[in-house]
Design a protein around this motif. Structure first.
Motif, PDB file in Angstrom:
ATOM      1  N   ARG A 158     -11.560 -30.442  59.920  1.00  0.00           N
ATOM      2  CA  ARG A 158     -11.754 -31.046  61.228  1.00  0.00           C
ATOM      3  C   ARG A 158     -11.564 -29.979  62.307  1.00  0.00           C
ATOM      4  N   THR A 217     -20.835 -23.948  60.146  1.00  0.00           N
ATOM      5  CA  THR A 217     -20.424 -25.355  60.204  1.00  0.00           C
ATOM      6  C   THR A 217     -19.306 -25.548  61.212  1.00  0.00           C
ATOM      7  N   ASP A 258     -19.443 -27.755  64.855  1.00  0.00           N
ATOM      8  CA  ASP A 258     -18.880 -29.098  64.702  1.00  0.00           C
ATOM      9  C   ASP A 258     -18.272 -29.552  66.028  1.00  0.00           C
ATOM     10  N   ASP A 294     -16.044 -32.477  67.539  1.00  0.00           N
ATOM     11  CA  ASP A 294     -15.178 -33.591  67.172  1.00  0.00           C
ATOM     12  C   ASP A 294     -15.350 -34.752  68.158  1.00  0.00           C
ATOM     13  N   ASN A 350     -15.244 -26.215  51.205  1.00  0.00           N
ATOM     14  CA  ASN A 350     -15.606 -27.547  51.696  1.00  0.00           C
ATOM     15  C   ASN A 350     -15.517 -27.583  53.218  1.00  0.00           C
ATOM     16  N   PRO A 351     -16.371 -26.853  53.916  1.00  0.00           N
ATOM     17  CA  PRO A 351     -16.248 -26.760  55.378  1.00  0.00           C
ATOM     18  C   PRO A 351     -16.409 -28.091  56.090  1.00  0.00           C
ATOM     19  N   SER A 352     -17.174 -28.989  55.528  1.00  0.00           N
ATOM     20  CA  SER A 352     -17.370 -30.282  56.190  1.00  0.00           C
ATOM     21  C   SER A 352     -16.110 -31.134  56.177  1.00  0.00           C
ATOM     22  N   ALA A 353     -15.138 -30.779  55.322  1.00  0.00           N
ATOM     23  CA  ALA A 353     -13.871 -31.512  55.269  1.00  0.00           C
ATOM     24  C   ALA A 353     -12.841 -30.960  56.246  1.00  0.00           C
ATOM     25  N   ALA A 359     -19.778 -21.554  56.037  1.00  0.00           N
ATOM     26  CA  ALA A 359     -18.619 -22.258  56.570  1.00  0.00           C
ATOM     27  C   ALA A 359     -18.434 -21.950  58.046  1.00  0.00           C
TER      28      ALA A 359
END
Length: 270
Positions: free
Chosen positions: A214, A260, A264, A266, A209-212, A257
């Motif tokens: 941070r 991603t 990302d 932040d 679950n790479p989108s989870a 992953a």
């Protein structure tokens, strides 16, 4: 002369939750991969300790990168009040930086893996004062933005009960200090990954679950005058840092992953 790779071996401490005293173990400190492919060479020398792992550059006297895993249980009240420590474990022929190299230089002895992330015991805290874990930092950087983000990362793991995987380092050259000609980085960088909740290893959870996960990546100029600047002003992406440093981040993850996490960016508001 053949250089022998250093591997520190300690007793493993078993644990089952992120809040346990679990992550000051050699095998936990480089779970995202070896960003520089460090090994036995003097220009990219791998050091693995229970507290952190790093790739050391003998010619510069500072690490390319330092990596560690942080949980709430790794933090305590252990306090080391002595001088910074020459790393005598380095093979003969490698540069051994001393406390005196920094004295009256105008630069702080800037921890990459900080004391407060490893102060569950005095001995663990003391290991962060080895000078292979240190880079010259302007006081306004080290005591301002850098310290504030270190505190943020500790608060993050304390408030969520999840582990944070962290890497930091510097790049560029703004001169040298000391008789050992210790390189002053132009920039300091740090990447902190809040691992998704759940069971299994950090890599398993991120891959699933790479989108989870941070991802907070910072690039901070190693200059005066930024002490009160919010760390959020320096947010970037791991991909951008990868391009600047020449390192390869997150190589232990699967390709999806890794992509991603590299891209990302932040917001600094979570």
């Amino acid at each position: 002369m053949k250089l022998t790779r250093l591997v520190c071996v300690v007793s493993l401490v078993a644990a089952t939750t992120a809040s346990s005293f679990a992550f000051i173990i050699t095998s936990y400190q480089m779970v995202l991969g070896n960003p520089s492919g460090a090994g036995s060479g003097a220009s990219n020398y791998l050091i693995q300790r229970p507290q952190y792992a790093l790739g050391y550059v003998s010619s510069s006297g500072i690490p390319k990168w330092v990596a560690w895993s942080l949980s709430s249980g790794d933090q305590g009240s252990g306090r080391y009040d002595g001088n910074f420590i020459t790393d005598t474990s380095l093979p003969a022929g490698m540069k051994r930086v001393t406390h005196a190299d920094y004295t009256n230089s105008g630069f702080d002895r800037g921890h990459m893996s900080p004391n407060a992330d490893r102060n569950i015991t005095l001995d663990h805290a003391k290991q962060t004062f080895l000078l292979t874990n240190i880079q010259p930092q302007r006081p306004d950087n080290n005591q301002g933005i850098w310290a504030n983000f270190e505190t943020y990362c500790r608060n993050l793991t304390n408030s969520t009960g999840r582990e944070v995987l962290i890497m930091s380092g510097g790049y560029g050259s703004a001169g040298t200090i000391g008789t050992n000609s210790v390189t002053v980085p132009t920039y300091n960088w740090k990447i902190a990954i809040l691992v998704p909740a759940g069971s299994g290893s950090p890599i398993t959870r991120i891959n699933a679950n790479p989108s989870a996960a941070r991802v907070i990546a910072l690039r901070v100029p190693n200059v005066a005058g930024i002490r009160t600047t919010p760390w959020t002003n320096y947010i970037t992406t791991a991909s951008s840092l990868q391009g600047s440093t020449g390192l390869s981040f997150f190589t232990a993850l699967n390709s999806a992953a890794r992509t991603t996490l590299l891209n990302d960016q932040d917001t600094g508001t979570n």
